[in-house]
Design an enzyme around this catalytic site. Sequence first.
Site, short mmCIF file in Angstrom:
data_model
loop_
_atom_site.label_atom_id
_atom_site.label_comp_id
_atom_site.label_asym_id
_atom_site.label_seq_id
_atom_site.Cartn_x
_atom_site.Cartn_y
_atom_site.Cartn_z
N PRO A 11 0.80 -1.23 0.00
CA PRO A 11 0.00 0.00 0.00
C PRO A 11 0.83 1.28 0.00
O PRO A 11 1.86 1.36 0.65
CB PRO A 11 -0.83 -0.11 1.28
CG PRO A 11 -0.13 -1.10 2.13
CD PRO A 11 0.54 -2.06 1.17
N ASN A 12 0.32 2.23 -0.73
CA ASN A 12 0.84 3.61 -0.84
C ASN A 12 2.09 3.71 -1.71
O ASN A 12 2.54 4.82 -1.99
CB ASN A 12 1.09 4.22 0.55
CG ASN A 12 -0.17 4.25 1.38
OD1 ASN A 12 -1.17 4.80 0.94
ND2 ASN A 12 -0.16 3.65 2.56
N ARG A 19 5.15 10.91 -2.44
CA ARG A 19 4.84 10.73 -1.02
C ARG A 19 6.13 10.86 -0.19
O ARG A 19 7.09 10.14 -0.46
CB ARG A 19 4.26 9.32 -0.88
CG ARG A 19 4.30 8.70 0.46
CD ARG A 19 4.24 7.18 0.33
NE ARG A 19 4.00 6.58 1.63
CZ ARG A 19 4.37 5.36 1.97
NH1 ARG A 19 4.98 4.58 1.08
NH2 ARG A 19 4.11 4.90 3.15
N TYR A 24 11.38 8.63 1.04
CA TYR A 24 11.32 7.61 0.00
C TYR A 24 11.96 8.03 -1.33
O TYR A 24 12.04 7.21 -2.25
CB TYR A 24 9.86 7.18 -0.24
CG TYR A 24 9.22 6.58 1.00
CD1 TYR A 24 9.68 5.37 1.53
CD2 TYR A 24 8.18 7.23 1.66
CE1 TYR A 24 9.12 4.83 2.67
CE2 TYR A 24 7.60 6.69 2.80
CZ TYR A 24 8.07 5.49 3.30
OH TYR A 24 7.51 4.95 4.43
N ASN A 75 8.02 -5.69 -1.33
CA ASN A 75 7.99 -4.59 -0.37
C ASN A 75 6.55 -4.52 0.13
O ASN A 75 5.69 -3.93 -0.52
CB ASN A 75 8.40 -3.27 -1.03
CG ASN A 75 8.42 -2.14 0.00
OD1 ASN A 75 7.93 -2.28 1.12
ND2 ASN A 75 9.00 -1.01 -0.38
N ALA A 78 3.26 -1.06 4.65
CA ALA A 78 2.76 -1.12 6.03
C ALA A 78 2.28 -2.51 6.43
O ALA A 78 2.26 -2.84 7.63
CB ALA A 78 1.65 -0.10 6.23
N HIS A 81 4.27 -4.82 8.88
CA HIS A 81 4.20 -4.72 10.34
C HIS A 81 2.90 -5.27 10.91
O HIS A 81 2.71 -5.25 12.13
CB HIS A 81 4.36 -3.25 10.74
CG HIS A 81 5.43 -2.53 9.98
ND1 HIS A 81 6.75 -2.89 10.05
CD2 HIS A 81 5.36 -1.50 9.07
CE1 HIS A 81 7.46 -2.09 9.25
NE2 HIS A 81 6.65 -1.26 8.63
N ASP A 88 1.88 -15.97 6.10
CA ASP A 88 1.41 -17.34 5.84
C ASP A 88 1.44 -17.67 4.35
O ASP A 88 1.82 -18.78 3.96
CB ASP A 88 -0.02 -17.53 6.39
CG ASP A 88 -0.06 -17.65 7.90
OD1 ASP A 88 1.01 -17.79 8.53
OD2 ASP A 88 -1.17 -17.57 8.47
N GLU A 99 12.72 -9.56 1.01
CA GLU A 99 11.93 -8.44 1.52
C GLU A 99 12.73 -7.15 1.31
O GLU A 99 13.91 -7.10 1.65
CB GLU A 99 11.67 -8.68 3.01
CG GLU A 99 10.95 -7.56 3.72
CD GLU A 99 10.80 -7.87 5.22
OE1 GLU A 99 11.11 -9.01 5.67
OE2 GLU A 99 10.38 -6.95 5.95
N HIS A 101 12.77 -2.86 1.77
CA HIS A 101 12.22 -1.58 2.26
C HIS A 101 13.12 -0.47 1.75
O HIS A 101 14.36 -0.56 1.85
CB HIS A 101 12.15 -1.55 3.78
CG HIS A 101 11.26 -2.62 4.31
ND1 HIS A 101 9.90 -2.54 4.22
CD2 HIS A 101 11.56 -3.82 4.88
CE1 HIS A 101 9.38 -3.66 4.72
NE2 HIS A 101 10.36 -4.45 5.13
N SER A 103 13.24 2.62 2.94
CA SER A 103 13.81 3.29 4.12
C SER A 103 14.35 2.24 5.08
O SER A 103 14.03 1.04 4.98
CB SER A 103 12.72 4.11 4.81
OG SER A 103 11.70 3.27 5.31
N ARG A 108 13.47 4.14 12.22
CA ARG A 108 12.23 4.93 12.24
C ARG A 108 11.40 4.61 13.48
O ARG A 108 11.92 4.10 14.46
CB ARG A 108 11.47 4.70 10.92
CG ARG A 108 12.30 5.12 9.71
CD ARG A 108 11.54 4.92 8.42
NE ARG A 108 10.34 5.74 8.37
CZ ARG A 108 9.37 5.60 7.47
NH1 ARG A 108 9.47 4.65 6.54
NH2 ARG A 108 8.32 6.39 7.49
N ARG A 112 7.58 0.30 13.35
CA ARG A 112 8.10 -0.23 12.08
C ARG A 112 9.24 -1.23 12.30
O ARG A 112 9.75 -1.83 11.35
CB ARG A 112 8.62 0.90 11.19
CG ARG A 112 7.55 1.87 10.76
CD ARG A 112 8.09 2.90 9.78
NE ARG A 112 7.26 4.07 9.76
CZ ARG A 112 6.15 4.22 9.03
NH1 ARG A 112 5.75 3.26 8.22
NH2 ARG A 112 5.42 5.32 9.09
C1 DQA Z 1 8.36 0.83 3.61
C2 DQA Z 1 8.48 1.01 5.12
C3 DQA Z 1 7.14 0.78 5.79
O1 DQA Z 1 7.26 0.95 7.21
C4 DQA Z 1 6.12 1.78 5.27
O2 DQA Z 1 4.85 1.52 5.83
C5 DQA Z 1 6.06 1.83 3.80
C6 DQA Z 1 7.28 1.69 3.01
C7 DQA Z 1 9.68 1.17 2.89
O3 DQA Z 1 9.79 0.81 1.73
O4 DQA Z 1 10.56 1.81 3.47
O5 DQA Z 1 5.00 2.09 3.23
O6 DQA Z 1 8.09 -0.54 3.35
#
Ligand code: DQA
Length: 147
Positions: A11-12, A19, A24, A75, A78, A81, A88, A99, A101, A103, A108, A112
Amino acid sequence: MASTLYILNGPNLNLLGHREPEIYGSQTLEDVRLMCEAAAGQAGLETVFRQSNAEHDLIDWVHEAREAAAGIIINPAAYTHTSIALLDALSACSCPVIEVHISNIHKRESFRHHSYVSARADAVIAGCGVEGYVLAVQHMVRLCAMG
Ligand code: DQA
């Protein structure tokens, strides 16, 4: 043998580049897609690159990858977390999982710091910016070559 990498984004991340650029960066998800395609292409691998704001889409795509992917780069944003369901789904896959990320989640807010997905991930890349996706593709190529 599967020769496709699934690169899934939570998401996002559709807002990447717009954003919170101080966290980011200014590159968009389309930029990331092109970088991943180029890195995978050098190794002769195809990519399926997707983003969704819905947890069930990510879970359905992991199920699809379970049958079709040489490896999964995710990735989960959110959902990292919060989502035992995503953990699963990944745990039901036998291919390598990385995985990513953008950031450094450990630098942070404390909420997170814990990742459910890390319990299944073969590698975790955090804090390298969008370059982390390219590093993930390169490492995935090595994992796939190792069989
Ligand atoms: C993220 C880190 C997550 O905590 C956050 O919710 C994101 C992006 C990252 O790529 O740094 O949306 O996964």
